[in-house]
Design a protein around this motif. Structure first.
Motif, short mmCIF file in Angstrom:
data_model
loop_
_atom_site.label_atom_id
_atom_site.label_comp_id
_atom_site.label_asym_id
_atom_site.label_seq_id
_atom_site.Cartn_x
_atom_site.Cartn_y
_atom_site.Cartn_z
N TRP A 49 0.84 -1.20 0.00
CA TRP A 49 0.00 0.00 0.00
C TRP A 49 0.88 1.26 0.00
CZ3 TRP A 49 -4.86 -0.17 3.64
CH2 TRP A 49 -5.74 0.88 3.31
N CYS A 50 1.94 1.25 0.79
CA CYS A 50 2.88 2.39 0.82
C CYS A 50 3.45 2.65 -0.58
CB CYS A 50 4.04 2.11 1.77
SG CYS A 50 3.65 2.15 3.52
N ARG A 51 3.85 1.59 -1.24
CA ARG A 51 4.46 1.75 -2.57
C ARG A 51 3.45 2.29 -3.57
NH1 ARG A 51 7.25 -4.21 -2.01
NH2 ARG A 51 9.04 -3.57 -0.70
N ARG A 52 2.18 1.97 -3.41
CA ARG A 52 1.16 2.52 -4.30
C ARG A 52 0.86 3.98 -3.96
NH1 ARG A 52 -1.35 -2.41 -3.09
NH2 ARG A 52 -2.92 -1.33 -1.80
N ARG A 53 0.86 4.29 -2.68
CA ARG A 53 0.56 5.66 -2.26
C ARG A 53 1.66 6.63 -2.66
NH1 ARG A 53 -0.15 6.89 3.45
NH2 ARG A 53 -1.54 8.57 2.78
N PHE A 54 2.92 6.14 -2.61
CA PHE A 54 4.06 7.01 -2.89
C PHE A 54 4.94 6.37 -3.97
CE2 PHE A 54 3.00 7.34 1.70
CZ PHE A 54 2.55 8.66 1.74
N PRO A 55 4.43 6.31 -5.20
CA PRO A 55 5.13 5.57 -6.25
C PRO A 55 6.50 6.14 -6.62
CG PRO A 55 3.32 6.85 -7.17
CD PRO A 55 3.17 6.90 -5.68
N ASN A 56 6.72 7.42 -6.36
CA ASN A 56 7.99 8.04 -6.71
C ASN A 56 8.85 8.33 -5.48
OD1 ASN A 56 7.30 8.20 -9.54
ND2 ASN A 56 5.92 9.90 -9.00
N SER A 57 8.53 7.66 -4.38
CA SER A 57 9.21 7.93 -3.12
C SER A 57 10.66 7.43 -3.12
CB SER A 57 8.46 7.24 -1.97
OG SER A 57 9.15 7.42 -0.75
N ALA A 58 11.49 8.18 -2.40
CA ALA A 58 12.87 7.75 -2.18
C ALA A 58 12.98 6.80 -1.00
CB ALA A 58 13.76 8.97 -1.93
N VAL A 59 11.90 6.63 -0.24
CA VAL A 59 11.90 5.74 0.92
C VAL A 59 12.00 4.28 0.46
CG1 VAL A 59 10.60 4.93 2.93
CG2 VAL A 59 10.58 7.36 2.32
N ASP A 60 12.81 3.51 1.16
CA ASP A 60 12.92 2.08 0.89
C ASP A 60 11.92 1.36 1.80
OD1 ASP A 60 13.73 -0.43 0.09
OD2 ASP A 60 15.54 -0.46 1.34
N TYR A 61 10.79 0.97 1.24
CA TYR A 61 9.75 0.28 2.01
C TYR A 61 10.02 -1.22 1.96
CZ TYR A 61 7.06 4.60 2.27
OH TYR A 61 6.66 5.88 2.55
N VAL A 62 10.11 -1.85 3.15
CA VAL A 62 10.55 -3.22 3.27
C VAL A 62 9.61 -4.01 4.19
CG1 VAL A 62 12.46 -4.75 3.92
CG2 VAL A 62 12.95 -2.46 3.01
N VAL A 63 9.25 -5.22 3.79
CA VAL A 63 8.55 -6.14 4.68
C VAL A 63 9.59 -6.77 5.59
CG1 VAL A 63 7.10 -8.19 4.87
CG2 VAL A 63 6.80 -6.63 2.92
N ALA A 64 9.44 -6.57 6.89
CA ALA A 64 10.43 -7.11 7.83
C ALA A 64 9.79 -7.31 9.19
CB ALA A 64 11.64 -6.18 7.95
N ASP A 65 10.26 -8.34 9.87
CA ASP A 65 9.80 -8.69 11.22
C ASP A 65 10.77 -8.08 12.22
OD1 ASP A 65 9.22 -9.92 13.66
OD2 ASP A 65 8.77 -11.85 12.74
#
Length: 204
Positions: A101-117
């Motif tokens: 959802w983050c990646r769809r909301r901010f498609p041009n973001s410089a943030v590295d969104y990662v699935v992590a525990d």
């Protein structure tokens, strides 16, 4: 301890704790799945958290050349706020649906969104971040996991780095029920076991 009881070994204790972590975190993904793209259906969604926005408004926080981590990033607004201050941001969440959802909301973001525990983070993240942001994750997990949660978050902070913890608090001696399970001020002392020193304490 009665004669019929056996003391658990450290490995057995860790196995028992790991068994608790699954039920304690697995429900997050379900919340995002059921929201089906409707931000208002996520109970904790608030854009940039008001307390964090207020804190940022009082600080000249500049992250150029520095790394930041956002714990339990949710839908990403707080991570984007840090990126806007110049940080190279890694934002992670145990819920894969939230990260998508983050990646769809901010498609041009410089943030590295990662699935992590939080309890099984990449070794390269240990002591790697100049600024770590934690908002409400600690009290979203059962009290019996509190020391382990605090240690895992503290381990992200680089030497000389800074951790900002925003949490729901309660009075010392108050009966705690949850979720969320509020923190007593004395429990912030758990971060000392991760080698951190408290510099500020503010009430919002």
């Amino acid at each position: 301890m009665s004669d019929g009881q056996q003391r658990q070994t450290p490995a057995e204790q860790r196995t028992r704790e790991d068994a608790l972590v699954g039920p304690a975190t697995g429900w997050f993904d379900l919340v995002y799945e059921q929201a089906a793209g409707n931000e208002k259906a996520v109970p904790w969604f608030a854009g940039v958290r008001p307390a964090f926005a207020q804190w940022l408004g009082t600080k000249r926080l500049q992250g150029t050349g520095q790394r930041a981590a956002v714990v339990g990033c949710g839908l990403g607004d707080d991570a984007e706020a840090l990126a806007a201050r110049g940080f190279a941001v890694t934002a992670f969440d145990v819920a894969a649906t939230a990260i998508d959802w983050c990646r769809r909301r901010f498609p041009n973001s410089a943030v590295d969104y990662v699935v992590a525990d939080l309890f099984d983070l990449p070794p390269a993240w240990r002591h790697a971040y100049d600024f770590v942001l934690e908002i409400f994750t600690i009290q979203s997990l059962p009290v019996k996991l509190r020391q382990r949660t605090v240690t895992a978050i503290g381990d992200l902070v680089a030497p000389g780095g800074e951790l900002l913890v925003i949490c729901v608090g309660c009075e010392e001696g108050a009966r705690v029920t949850g979720p969320p399970w509020p923190l007593r001020r004395s429990e912030l002392g758990l971060f000392r076991h991760a080698g951190l020193v408290q510099r500020e304490y503010d009430e919002f």
